[in-house]
Design a protein around this motif. Sequence first.
Motif, PDB file in Angstrom:
ATOM      1  N   SER A  27       0.826  -1.211   0.000  1.00 42.11           N
ATOM      2  CA  SER A  27       0.000   0.000   0.000  1.00 42.11           C
ATOM      3  C   SER A  27       0.863   1.265   0.000  1.00 42.11           C
ATOM      4  CB  SER A  27      -0.920   0.021   1.218  1.00 42.11           C
ATOM      5  OG  SER A  27      -0.159   0.243   2.400  1.00 42.11           O
ATOM      6  N   THR A  28       0.260   2.331  -0.471  1.00 46.44           N
ATOM      7  CA  THR A  28       0.933   3.629  -0.423  1.00 46.44           C
ATOM      8  C   THR A  28       1.281   3.979   1.017  1.00 46.44           C
ATOM      9  OG1 THR A  28      -0.315   4.379  -2.355  1.00 46.44           O
ATOM     10  CG2 THR A  28       0.738   6.071  -1.023  1.00 46.44           C
ATOM     11  N   GLN A  39       2.153  10.733   2.274  1.00 47.56           N
ATOM     12  CA  GLN A  39       1.412   9.695   1.553  1.00 47.56           C
ATOM     13  C   GLN A  39       0.722  10.230   0.298  1.00 47.56           C
ATOM     14  OE1 GLN A  39      -1.008   7.253   4.096  1.00 47.56           O
ATOM     15  NE2 GLN A  39      -2.291   6.588   2.412  1.00 47.56           N
ATOM     16  N   ASN A  43       1.614   8.959  -3.418  1.00 49.67           N
ATOM     17  CA  ASN A  43       0.601   8.289  -4.221  1.00 49.67           C
ATOM     18  C   ASN A  43       0.537   8.869  -5.638  1.00 49.67           C
ATOM     19  OD1 ASN A  43      -1.525   6.227  -4.304  1.00 49.67           O
ATOM     20  ND2 ASN A  43      -2.838   7.985  -4.722  1.00 49.67           N
ATOM     21  N   LYS A  44       0.728  10.176  -5.779  1.00 51.44           N
ATOM     22  CA  LYS A  44       0.754  10.785  -7.116  1.00 51.44           C
ATOM     23  C   LYS A  44       1.898  10.211  -7.953  1.00 51.44           C
ATOM     24  CE  LYS A  44      -1.348  15.154  -5.873  1.00 51.44           C
ATOM     25  NZ  LYS A  44      -1.221  16.605  -5.809  1.00 51.44           N
ATOM     26  N   LEU A  46       3.276   7.236  -7.527  1.00 52.15           N
ATOM     27  CA  LEU A  46       2.968   5.838  -7.814  1.00 52.15           C
ATOM     28  C   LEU A  46       1.934   5.730  -8.933  1.00 52.15           C
ATOM     29  CD1 LEU A  46       2.904   4.380  -4.186  1.00 52.15           C
ATOM     30  CD2 LEU A  46       4.803   4.457  -5.811  1.00 52.15           C
ATOM     31  N   GLN A  47       0.963   6.633  -8.935  1.00 48.12           N
ATOM     32  CA  GLN A  47      -0.031   6.630 -10.018  1.00 48.12           C
ATOM     33  C   GLN A  47       0.633   6.938 -11.359  1.00 48.12           C
ATOM     34  OE1 GLN A  47      -3.090   5.518  -9.891  1.00 48.12           O
ATOM     35  NE2 GLN A  47      -2.924   5.139  -7.691  1.00 48.12           N
ATOM     36  N   SER A  57      -1.696  -1.339 -10.127  1.00 40.41           N
ATOM     37  CA  SER A  57      -2.469  -0.952  -8.955  1.00 40.41           C
ATOM     38  C   SER A  57      -3.480  -2.055  -8.671  1.00 40.41           C
ATOM     39  CB  SER A  57      -3.180   0.375  -9.223  1.00 40.41           C
ATOM     40  OG  SER A  57      -3.952   0.743  -8.102  1.00 40.41           O
ATOM     41  N   GLY A  64      -2.794  -2.442  -3.273  1.00 40.99           N
ATOM     42  CA  GLY A  64      -1.614  -1.588  -3.254  1.00 40.99           C
ATOM     43  C   GLY A  64      -0.971  -1.614  -4.631  1.00 40.99           C
TER      44      GLY A  64
END
Length: 160
Positions: A27-28, A39, A43-44, A46-47, A57, A64
């Motif tokens: 997970s993020t 976080q 997350n940005k 990771l996206q 994803s 995650g």
Amino acid sequence: MRMNQGVEWAVHVLLALAWLDDGEPVSTARFAASYELPQAYLNKQLQALVRAGLLESVPGARGGFRLARPPEKITLMDVVMAIEGPEPAFQCTEIRRRGMGADAPESQFRVACAVNTSMQRAELAWRKSLASQTIADVRTEAELHAPAVAGMTRRAYGRD
């Protein structure tokens, strides 16, 4: 050249997933806690890696992110492109045509600007170098400098 700190974060996440090497998503929140990163901003990044096809994803409570390709198939250039985008680092604005060059004849500008040509050559070399290094290569180098890092990572994510 200055790169967004998201590039560093992204490479570390990809390395962690390469060391975990079990296909289980992380997970993020877990990544953010492991590296003490914000976080939402992580997350940005990771996206962006998902959009670039570097991560998958996985939705749900146990979801995650996991690698979308083997570490040998993810280059540092892939990561930079995902986070920074494809725009060149140097943008020539043709200042040679302003100021003292404003009244120069057009014939003086038929040859490409030497500054722009030199900067493009240097950027091409930089991009080729990044494209020749994979996450697997970085993993190997990290393990040479810090042999315990793989085990430390697996323990931090509860995989040992």
